[in-house]
Design an enzyme around this catalytic site. Structure first.
Site, short mmCIF file in Angstrom:
data_model
loop_
_atom_site.label_atom_id
_atom_site.label_comp_id
_atom_site.label_asym_id
_atom_site.label_seq_id
_atom_site.Cartn_x
_atom_site.Cartn_y
_atom_site.Cartn_z
N HIS A 237 -75.03 -3.14 -0.93
CA HIS A 237 -75.84 -3.17 0.60
C HIS A 237 -76.64 -3.59 0.63
O HIS A 237 -77.28 -4.12 -0.02
CB HIS A 237 -74.79 -1.79 0.86
N GLU B 100 -74.15 -8.53 7.42
CA GLU B 100 -73.96 -7.80 6.09
C GLU B 100 -72.89 -8.05 5.46
O GLU B 100 -73.41 -8.23 3.97
CB GLU B 100 -74.71 -6.27 5.94
N HIS C 295 -69.17 -2.82 3.95
CA HIS C 295 -69.07 -3.59 5.42
C HIS C 295 -67.38 -4.69 4.86
O HIS C 295 -66.80 -4.87 3.87
CB HIS C 295 -69.75 -3.71 5.62
N GLU D 11 -79.06 -1.22 -2.32
CA GLU D 11 -79.51 -1.51 -1.00
C GLU D 11 -80.33 -2.90 -1.64
O GLU D 11 -81.61 -2.43 -2.11
CB GLU D 11 -80.35 -0.73 0.41
ZN ZN Z 1 -73.71 -1.16 4.42
#
Ligand code: ZN
Length: 273
Positions: free
Chosen positions: A155, A100, A62, A238
């Site tokens: 992430h 995030e 992001h 993640e």
């Molecule tokens: Zn993400």
């Protein structure tokens, strides 16, 4: 998740916080310090460092201004499987509003410093946390475009279920359909699996809980542009669940982010060895 380039385990298609737009949506390496520094004031001999000669592409998921540019972020780009998907997504956040994109930027920056201390060269897919994008296809191509040996995308997940916790690691399955030699494709796929296994081991050894179980902490998906364009071994991490209060507290602390970053460096060292 979904149209976003984030993973949560595929079987739970509940609505998530990964949207293409929408404002609400948001070094010291343990066990390796002696190798890297030896406590001496003179710089270590580069040839003695474990990652000398390796170039690592780190992709902080992001970006800080994605939420303010929904048209640009939501514009379709190739998904690497013959279809299209959104350029990028806003990402998730903790309930307290820690986003995030800030987490991934800080962890990737710290991991980059740790990897450089171990002799690696590091390239990042974005240069700060104030921009828009880059799109997932560009992120996916970043390793080969920069002459890197490996791609690690960073992430955090945003399950609505606050009881959900733990990290997981995603590899492309089927392997990326990029136009490379079949032998190299198979080699990259096997190497990505090894990298995923080494990352799971490094994160678990650092005390982070795997999602479900260690054995179940590797997820295989074909819909992530960041992985679908990679012509190098690649994984998407993640690192935890931002809506879980315990993990949110960890992610919101510098100490926690340093621990994630160090674990990533340990995982790369294991894979490279
Ligand atoms: Zn993400």
């Amino acid at each position: 998740f979904g149209s976003g380039d984030d993973g949560r385990p595929a079987p739970s298609p509940s609505p998530t916080t990964e949207r293409t737009s929408g404002a609400s949506d948001a070094d010291d390496v343990p066990g390796l310090a002696g190798v890297a520094g030896s406590g001496r004031s003179s710089p270590p001999d580069p040839a003695s460092l474990p990652l000398t000669g390796l170039t690592v592409a780190l992709d902080p998921g992001h970006n800080g201004a994605n939420a303010q540019h929904p048209d640009q972020v939501g514009a379709p780009v190739p998904d690497g499987r013959g279809g299209s998907k959104a350029c990028n997504t806003v990402g998730t956040s903790t309930d307290a509003g820690y986003p995030e994109h800030a987490f991934t930027w800080d962890v990737a920056s710290r991991a980059g410093a740790a990897l450089e201390a171990l002799g690696a060269q590091v390239v990042l897919t974005r240069s700060d946390d104030q921009g828009v994008g880059p799109c997932v296809d560009v992120r996916g191509r970043s390793a080969q475009d920069a002459g890197a040996d490996v791609l690690v995308s960073v992430h955090a997940n945003g399950s609505d279920d606050k009881a959900a916790r733990g990290f997981f690691v995603i590899v492309a399955d089927p392997p990326p359909a990029v136009e490379i030699d079949e032998g190299l494709r198979a080699e990259n796929a096997a190497s990505s699996e090894r990298l995923a296994t080494d990352m799971v081991g490094a994160l678990a050894s650092a005390g982070f809980p795997p999602s479900g179980s260690v054995g179940g902490a590797i997820s295989r998906r074909g819909d992530l542009g960041t992985l679908n364009f990679a012509e190098r071994p690649a994984v998407l991490l993640e690192l935890g669940e931002m809506r879980n209060l315990d993990e949110a507290a960890l992610m919101s602390s510098e100490e926690g982010r340093q621990r994630y970053a160090d674990a990533i460096a340990v995982g790369v060292v294991a894979w490279a060895g």
